[in-house]
Design an enzyme around this catalytic site. Structure first.
Site, PDB file in Angstrom:
ATOM      1  N   LYS A 191       0.683  -1.251  -0.021  1.00 19.82           N
ATOM      2  CA  LYS A 191      -0.037   0.087   0.023  1.00 19.82           C
ATOM      3  C   LYS A 191       0.887   1.106   0.048  1.00 19.82           C
ATOM      4  O   LYS A 191       0.774   2.191  -0.746  1.00 19.82           O
ATOM      5  CB  LYS A 191      -0.912   0.069   1.169  1.00 19.82           C
ATOM      6  CG  LYS A 191      -2.084  -0.898   1.041  1.00 19.82           C
ATOM      7  CD  LYS A 191      -3.012  -0.661   2.443  1.00 19.82           C
ATOM      8  CE  LYS A 191      -2.152  -1.035   3.573  1.00 19.82           C
ATOM      9  NZ  LYS A 191      -2.687  -0.856   4.763  1.00 19.82           N
ATOM     10  N   ARG A 266     -11.560   1.335   8.913  1.00 19.70           N
ATOM     11  CA  ARG A 266     -11.115  -0.092   9.235  1.00 19.70           C
ATOM     12  C   ARG A 266     -12.501  -0.776   9.677  1.00 19.70           C
ATOM     13  O   ARG A 266     -12.427  -2.036   9.839  1.00 19.70           O
ATOM     14  CB  ARG A 266     -10.127  -0.239  10.369  1.00 19.70           C
ATOM     15  CG  ARG A 266      -8.689   0.109  10.184  1.00 19.70           C
ATOM     16  CD  ARG A 266      -7.892  -0.078  11.359  1.00 19.70           C
ATOM     17  NE  ARG A 266      -6.416   0.388  11.100  1.00 19.70           N
ATOM     18  CZ  ARG A 266      -5.476  -0.182  10.675  1.00 19.70           C
ATOM     19  NH1 ARG A 266      -5.657  -1.279  10.214  1.00 19.70           N
ATOM     20  NH2 ARG A 266      -4.315   0.482  10.473  1.00 19.70           N
ATOM     21  N   ARG A 305      11.524  -7.979   4.744  1.00 24.03           N
ATOM     22  CA  ARG A 305      11.409  -6.790   5.271  1.00 24.03           C
ATOM     23  C   ARG A 305      11.958  -6.795   6.765  1.00 24.03           C
ATOM     24  O   ARG A 305      12.564  -5.855   7.156  1.00 24.03           O
ATOM     25  CB  ARG A 305      10.111  -6.036   5.095  1.00 24.03           C
ATOM     26  CG  ARG A 305      10.005  -4.671   5.491  1.00 24.03           C
ATOM     27  CD  ARG A 305       8.539  -4.077   4.897  1.00 24.03           C
ATOM     28  NE  ARG A 305       7.432  -4.287   6.085  1.00 24.03           N
ATOM     29  CZ  ARG A 305       6.242  -3.885   6.161  1.00 24.03           C
ATOM     30  NH1 ARG A 305       5.767  -3.421   4.922  1.00 24.03           N
ATOM     31  NH2 ARG A 305       5.352  -3.921   7.022  1.00 24.03           N
ATOM     32  N   ARG A 311      11.823  -4.516  12.431  1.00 19.40           N
ATOM     33  CA  ARG A 311      10.692  -4.374  13.037  1.00 19.40           C
ATOM     34  C   ARG A 311      10.121  -5.735  13.611  1.00 19.40           C
ATOM     35  O   ARG A 311      10.172  -6.911  12.708  1.00 19.40           O
ATOM     36  CB  ARG A 311       9.495  -4.120  12.097  1.00 19.40           C
ATOM     37  CG  ARG A 311       9.145  -2.654  12.138  1.00 19.40           C
ATOM     38  CD  ARG A 311       8.038  -2.382  10.997  1.00 19.40           C
ATOM     39  NE  ARG A 311       6.710  -2.560  11.428  1.00 19.40           N
ATOM     40  CZ  ARG A 311       5.612  -2.307  10.470  1.00 19.40           C
ATOM     41  NH1 ARG A 311       5.637  -1.437   9.738  1.00 19.40           N
ATOM     42  NH2 ARG A 311       4.530  -2.637  10.961  1.00 19.40           N
ATOM     43  N   ARG A 323      -1.995 -10.732  12.473  1.00 16.99           N
ATOM     44  CA  ARG A 323      -2.370  -9.565  11.512  1.00 16.99           C
ATOM     45  C   ARG A 323      -3.329  -9.704  10.323  1.00 16.99           C
ATOM     46  O   ARG A 323      -4.318  -9.037  10.156  1.00 16.99           O
ATOM     47  CB  ARG A 323      -1.002  -8.795  11.141  1.00 16.99           C
ATOM     48  CG  ARG A 323      -0.534  -8.013  12.457  1.00 16.99           C
ATOM     49  CD  ARG A 323       0.958  -7.941  12.438  1.00 16.99           C
ATOM     50  NE  ARG A 323       1.270  -6.820  11.404  1.00 16.99           N
ATOM     51  CZ  ARG A 323       2.359  -6.955  10.776  1.00 16.99           C
ATOM     52  NH1 ARG A 323       3.597  -7.701  11.187  1.00 16.99           N
ATOM     53  NH2 ARG A 323       2.734  -5.788   9.734  1.00 16.99           N
TER      54      ARG A 323
END
Ligand code: IMP
Ligand code: MG
Length: 367
Positions: A191, A266, A305, A311, A323
């Protein structure tokens, strides 16, 4: 339909154009069928009109063309430069100019001067399209096929920077309108990456709700402080607060051609709140686009990533799957909400970045 950098939408069909052409031919025939007028078409734009006009005008007549140098306007001598000159021997003849379109009348003004020293019997002006609301020339437009509003049109001889003359129908310039998009996609779907390209391409402002929150909290804005008070108590930030932050972003970017909402809504309640807020600004969501990608591909992307970014939530496959679960639970009802409005689109999010941008652009350009 696109010509150069602009979009055009259908305006007049072939049949409607022919009706207008015949109207001019019939009106002129009414006045001139007992003599032999000379029709003078103005190049380039009038070539198609002249051809169809003559087919509709089955009485004695002659035809010629004139071509003015476009947009060079008046020379220092005050004489229009002609690339194809006024015919000789117009003495005592009835001359009828055939124009494709008359707009302000500036071109016409120059054209009429070219005939000033000809000893014509009569001089008349006919045009297929006539923008009467903007015409402010001093000459009477004697015949016209159709009055049209002050919109830029192409096709049937008329061009936009030389393109579009060969179109059989007439199109009008699409009025620029805002494009407001909601981007959906699971973590890792791209995104953020795609929003970067889309905002450049369409002059959109990318509103990432997460970034807006962080910005407001970091800068201790009134809304940031309010939001933080909920977060500190472990409560969810009420939708009104989030909407107010988005409202600020929208108001700060009034020059944008639209917005990409990312991370909001959301829930269906948020989607309704967003619609209500946009309506107060005479805006609306034009499309929601989901970037689809297979879970296993996304997991590999996120793990990669995570190695680079460090992260922690990108490094644990179980956390990633949780998630995804949450995304599935929450976006499913939103998909129904936007599908019911005919606004839901999804795009294959697997492939090269520019391929995916092209898929998104296709959806946006068809809006
Ligand atoms: P005017 O001098 O303002 O009357 O404009 C006349 C010329 O501008 C026409 O002969 C066309 O070449 C061009 N023009 C005006 N309006 C349009 C349009 O809507 N589409 C394409 N060309 C136009
Ligand atoms: Mg013209």
């Amino acid at each position: 339909m696109r010509l150069h950098d602009k979009s055009f939408v259908p305006y007049l069909s072939e049949a409607e154009i022919m009706t207008a052409v015949k109207q001019v031919a019939n009106a002129i025939a009414q006045d001139y069928k007992n003599e032999t007028p000379i029709f003078i078409g103005v190049l380039n734009g009038a070539f198609m009109f002249v051809a169809d006009f003559l087919k509709a005008y089955q009485h004695p007549c002659e035809v010629s063309f004139i071509k003015l140098s476009s947009y060079q306007g008046l020379t220092s001598t005050g004489i229009v430069e002609t690339l194809l000159d006024v015919p000789e021997n117009l003495d005592g003849r009835s001359v009828i100019i055939l124009e494709d379109i008359i707009d302000t009348g500036r071109t016409l003004q120059k054209l009429v001067h070219l005939f000033a020293d000809k000893n014509v019997k009569e001089f008349k002006i006919a045009t297929l399209f006539y923008k009467s609301s903007v015409y402010n020339g001093e000459y009477k437009v004697d015949y016209f096929g159709m009055e049209i509003p002050d919109r830029f049109i192409v096709g049937y001889g008329l061009d936009y920077n030389e393109l579009g003359r060969n179109l059989k129908e007439v199109y009008q310039l699409k009025q620029p309108h805002m494009i407001n998009l909601v981007l959906f996609g699971k973590p890792g779907a791209g995104k953020g990456t795609q929003a970067e390209f889309l905002k450049e391409k369409y002059n959109l402002k990318h509103i990432s709700t997460g970034d807006v929150f962080r910005y407001n909290i970091k800068n201790n804005t009134a809304l940031g402080t309010l939001a933080k008070s909920y977060i500190d108590k472990g409560d969810l930030v009420p939708d009104e607060v989030t909407i107010k932050m988005l409202q600020d972003e929208v108001e700060k970017n009034s020059e944008a051609s639209g917005f990409i909402f990312d991370g909001f809504p959301r829930t269906t309640a948020q989607a309704e709140a967003l619609d209500a807020f946009l309506a107060t600004k005479d805006m609306k969501i034009n499309a929601t686009i989901a970037l689809d990608a297979n879970d296993e591909v996304l997991i590999q992307r996120l793990l990669e990533r995570g190695k680079v970014s460090g992260r922690s939530d990108d490094q644990d496959e179980n956390k990633i799957r949780n998630r995804f679960e949450e995304y599935n639970l929450k976006t499913a009802p939103l998909k129904d909400f936007y599908e019911a409005q005919g606004k839901f689109h999804s795009v294959n999010g697997i492939g090269a970045i520019d391929e995916i941008t092209a898929r998104l652009a296709k959806v946006i350009e068809e809006l």
